[in-house]
Design a protein around this motif. Structure first.
Motif, PDB file in Angstrom:
ATOM      1  N   LEU A 176     -70.740   3.667  21.232  1.00 26.47           N
ATOM      2  CA  LEU A 176     -71.707   2.857  20.918  1.00 26.47           C
ATOM      3  C   LEU A 176     -71.394   1.697  21.453  1.00 26.47           C
ATOM      4  N   GLU A 177     -70.072   1.227  21.637  1.00 28.81           N
ATOM      5  CA  GLU A 177     -69.705   0.142  22.336  1.00 28.81           C
ATOM      6  C   GLU A 177     -68.259   0.379  22.926  1.00 28.81           C
ATOM      7  N   LYS A 178     -67.740  -0.686  23.724  1.00 33.94           N
ATOM      8  CA  LYS A 178     -66.294  -0.559  24.429  1.00 33.94           C
ATOM      9  C   LYS A 178     -65.607   0.406  23.679  1.00 33.94           C
ATOM     10  N   ASP A 179     -64.928   0.439  22.521  1.00 31.90           N
ATOM     11  CA  ASP A 179     -63.879   1.184  22.045  1.00 31.90           C
ATOM     12  C   ASP A 179     -64.455   1.636  20.585  1.00 31.90           C
ATOM     13  N   ASP A 180     -65.743   1.425  20.339  1.00 31.61           N
ATOM     14  CA  ASP A 180     -66.524   1.958  19.384  1.00 31.61           C
ATOM     15  C   ASP A 180     -67.198   3.310  19.372  1.00 31.61           C
ATOM     16  N   PHE A 181     -66.628   4.308  18.488  1.00 28.51           N
ATOM     17  CA  PHE A 181     -67.214   5.921  18.638  1.00 28.51           C
ATOM     18  C   PHE A 181     -67.847   5.940  17.415  1.00 28.51           C
ATOM     19  N   ALA A 193     -57.076   1.688  30.397  1.00 34.34           N
ATOM     20  CA  ALA A 193     -57.765   1.861  29.140  1.00 34.34           C
ATOM     21  C   ALA A 193     -59.054   2.573  29.386  1.00 34.34           C
ATOM     22  N   ASP A 194     -59.711   2.598  30.701  1.00 34.39           N
ATOM     23  CA  ASP A 194     -60.878   3.252  30.624  1.00 34.39           C
ATOM     24  C   ASP A 194     -60.345   4.866  30.426  1.00 34.39           C
ATOM     25  N   GLY A 195     -59.263   5.205  31.310  1.00 31.14           N
ATOM     26  CA  GLY A 195     -58.616   6.772  31.219  1.00 31.14           C
ATOM     27  C   GLY A 195     -58.355   6.891  29.632  1.00 31.14           C
ATOM     28  N   LEU A 196     -58.025   6.204  28.909  1.00 37.58           N
ATOM     29  CA  LEU A 196     -57.576   6.343  27.468  1.00 37.58           C
ATOM     30  C   LEU A 196     -58.775   6.453  26.791  1.00 37.58           C
ATOM     31  N   LEU A 197     -59.918   5.660  26.828  1.00 38.14           N
ATOM     32  CA  LEU A 197     -61.324   6.203  26.315  1.00 38.14           C
ATOM     33  C   LEU A 197     -61.825   7.603  26.861  1.00 38.14           C
ATOM     34  N   LYS A 198     -61.566   7.712  28.099  1.00 36.30           N
ATOM     35  CA  LYS A 198     -62.154   8.992  28.435  1.00 36.30           C
ATOM     36  C   LYS A 198     -61.418  10.180  27.633  1.00 36.30           C
ATOM     37  N   GLN A 199     -60.239  10.255  27.784  1.00 40.46           N
ATOM     38  CA  GLN A 199     -59.393  11.089  26.945  1.00 40.46           C
ATOM     39  C   GLN A 199     -59.689  10.970  25.542  1.00 40.46           C
ATOM     40  N   MET A 200     -60.031   9.997  24.903  1.00 44.12           N
ATOM     41  CA  MET A 200     -60.379  10.096  23.519  1.00 44.12           C
ATOM     42  C   MET A 200     -61.665  10.719  23.477  1.00 44.12           C
ATOM     43  N   LEU A 254     -68.979   6.035  31.375  1.00 42.23           N
ATOM     44  CA  LEU A 254     -67.653   6.199  31.453  1.00 42.23           C
ATOM     45  C   LEU A 254     -67.221   7.522  30.756  1.00 42.23           C
ATOM     46  N   THR A 255     -67.799   7.907  29.556  1.00 48.72           N
ATOM     47  CA  THR A 255     -67.269   8.889  28.686  1.00 48.72           C
ATOM     48  C   THR A 255     -67.953  10.099  29.113  1.00 48.72           C
TER      49      THR A 255
END
Ligand code: C2E
Ligand code: CA
Ligand code: CA
Length: 580
Positions: free
Chosen positions: A232-237, A208-215, A159-160
């Motif tokens: 690392l996981e879903k919303d864990d960096f 939400a995926d778009g947000l993760l990509k931007q983050m 994804l990212t």
């Protein structure tokens, strides 16, 4: 979420990359033939089957034919087999040779060589090196590309595009080895989006995926090449950052925090998030991956629950050398108990040798106790939504000092933080303080740093315009460090530039710094802006600045910051000195 928790799932490079490598030759060959792997394998088996069935049918045919023809002779049966062997064996032998030549020499051997080479490439990529693949030969470039794709899939989040946990763990291992060898320090940082499920529910998975990509994009942009960032996981960096001292890492993390929590524009929708950050430092908080990740994880959980969104791991005695949770609570208490004070550093007009204004600088007794710099404290207040009350306090007390002094010509400059410049209510709050203490707006000056203007400049310009319309004058602080665009500077009603002390301090001995200071003074004067040089620590610097027509000077050579009750004494002393 700790790395150790998921040991079974991710036990290093091997688990994910090895299967890919083992199945590699077969996959690669099918890829090179541009056929579907399943079809290719099935086809091969069918061909082999047909070949063997044909061979055996042929043999059986001959067996029955000869056996029928020789039933009268006792030797006939064995003769038949001997005759068969005469032609079957050479055919089988030639088939074996052919298989050897075609399979091993032209297929298996190069693929094994390639596979070995690529294993080497993966290991090299893990250690951040880039390899030259020329020696693989042009014929294998397709396989090489396919292999790269496989490696990329195994090591990057689809994804990212960030590193996966496998790579992150590998880098952390390397960092610990490097740290043991060279004494370097590393921060293991876990970042989690607060209530990410709400983002998912409110905006849907696509956004939400778009947000993760931007983050992920912000994280990659904000870091140095030597740093590692992973999802690392879903919303864990996770981040792995090398640093040299406490102040540097606190500042860096503060910047990252602010950058990540700035509003996102995802497919046209404005999204604001809050995050929790847990940090563990090698070697202070742990000597191996497990210890560090458990501590960083715990710190992150504390951040999720507590007042501070950025928490450093603590020692076994519960204390931390870094800005952390307990400090945030103390800061809140300090606001409630009025533990702050302002000190004032005089700024001299070079031509007249008279104090033009005093810069108000914040002091907090606990900050000194913990040996934190005032910048770190301001940053902590910014990160914890405490800067508004802190700035209110500063402005209000600066106005109070002005009203108490009632000395003609005494003006005070206050420093604004970056967050203040995004607060639409700031001009009104300053106006309220001016009114409360019956101080004229032109007695107050605000200092903002160059970098602050460049963050969402339109908004900042609007707030600054409102302040200057009230009659408050504006100075650009730390000039030379923030790459402010001249276009924006020209659009701002700037009265003064303050050349950053890093250029001033060494200007007597360093020709480059001298040239920068001189050019800045000239440029500012052409734009009708006055110049203050900060960090004037010697007579030689003062003399040089005077010869360059610098307008104002500030620094320890003139005076260190003084308490409010010293201001009048300072002004009177100065008048006496100038008269004599
Ligand atoms: P700044 O605004 O650039 O303030 C100047 C800093 O340089 C002050 O440090 C001052 O004490 C120090 N300084 C002045 N002359 C010399 C000199 O000759 N040599 C050296 N080495 N240093 C000198 P301080 O008070 O520790 O403040 C550091 C920074 O903290 C300030 O940099 C400002 O960015 C921030 N800060 C301080 N007070 C406030 C405040 O009230 N509000 C905000 N938002 N920030 C503040
Ligand atoms: Ca300043
Ligand atoms: Ca400054």
């Amino acid at each position: 979420m700790s790395l150790s928790d998921s040991k079974a799932k991710f036990s290093g490079l091997g688990e994910t990359v090895k299967p890919a490598l083992i199945s590699c030759p077969w996959l690669l060959y099918s890829a090179s033939m541009k056929v579907d792997i399943k079809l290719f394998t099935r086809g091969l088996f069918v061909l082999l089957g047909v070949f063997f069935i044909a061979l055996w049918s042929l043999s059986l045919y001959f067996v029955f034919e000869r056996v029928g023809a020789n039933t009268d002779s006792g030797n006939g049966f064995w003769m038949f087999w001997w005759e068969q062997a005469m032609w079957v064996l050479p055919v089988l032998a030639s088939l074996l040779v052919l298989a050897y030549i075609s399979t091993f020499k032209s297929f298996v051997w190069p693929l094994l060589r390639l596979s070995r080479k690529m294993r080497h490439v993966v290991v090299a990529r893990h250690s951040g090196k880039h390899e030259n693949h020329d020696e693989l030969g042009p014929g294998l470039s397709l396989l090489d590309r396919y292999f790269r794709r496989l490696t990329h899939l195994a090591t990057h989040d689809p994804l990212t595009g960030l590193n996966t946990r496998v790579i992150f763990e590998e880098r952390l291992k390397q960092a610990i080895v490097e740290g043991k060898r060279s004494g370097r320090k590393y921060a293991l940082v876990f970042i989690d989006i607060d209530d990410f499920h709400k983002v998912n529910n409110e905006y849907g998975h696509y956004l939400a995926d778009g947000l993760l990509k931007q983050m992920a994009n912000r994280l990659s942009k904000g870091l140095r090449e030597s740093d590692t960032v992973a999802r690392l996981e879903k919303d864990d960096f996770a981040l792995l950052l090398e640093f040299s001292d406490r102040e540097q890492i606190s500042n860096l993390l503060g910047k990252i925090y602010r950058y990540l929590t700035r509003r996102y524009d995802v497919y046209g929708r404005k999204v604001k998030i809050s995050i929790s950050v847990g940090v563990a430092v090698y070697p202070e908080h742990g000597q191996d991956i497990d210890e560090l990740s458990v501590k960083a994880d715990r710190a992150m959980m504390e951040a999720q629950k507590g007042d501070s969104p950025l928490v450093f791991a603590r020692h076994n005695n519960g204390k931390s050398d870094y800005l952390g949770y307990s400090m945030v609570q103390s800061l809140r208490r300090a606001l409630d108990n009025n533990e702050f004070r302002l000190v004032f550093q005089p700024v001299l007009e070079v031509k007249s040798n008279v104090t033009s204004y005093f810069e108000a600088l914040l002091r907090w007794k606990n900050a000194e106790e913990h040996s934190f710099s005032i910048q770190q404290m301001i940053q902590m207040a910014e990160n914890n939504q405490l800067i508004k009350p802190v700035t209110n306090w500063i402005v209000d007390n600066a106005c109070k000092s002005l009203s108490l002094l009632k000395h003609p010509g005494v003006r005070i400059a206050v420093n604004l933080s970056m967050i203040d410049l995004h607060d639409q209510e700031l001009p009104d709050r300053i106006k309220a303080s001016l009114d409360r203490w019956q101080v004229r707006a032109n007695e107050l000056q605000v200092e903002i740093t160059e970098g602050q203007i460049m963050q969402e400049p339109e908004q900042v310009i609007e707030i600054l315009r409102r302040l200057t319309e009230m009659g408050i004058s504006l100075a650009i602080d730390d000039f030379g460090t923030g790459q402010a665009s001249l276009t924006y500077l020209r659009r701002l009603p700037v009265e003064k530039l303050k050349i950053d002390q890093s250029f001033v301090k060494d200007m007597v001995t360093n020709a480059e710094d001298r040239a920068i200071v001189e050019a800045t003074i000239q440029l500012a004067h052409t734009l009708d802006i006055e110049v203050t040089a900060e960090g004037v620590e010697s007579a030689a610097i003062l003399e040089m600045l005077s010869s360059m027509s610098c307008d104002y000077v500030q620094g320890y050579y003139i005076s260190r910051p003084i308490d409010q009750d010293q201001i009048l004494i300072w002004c009177n002393d100065q008048t006496r000195r100038n008269a004599s």
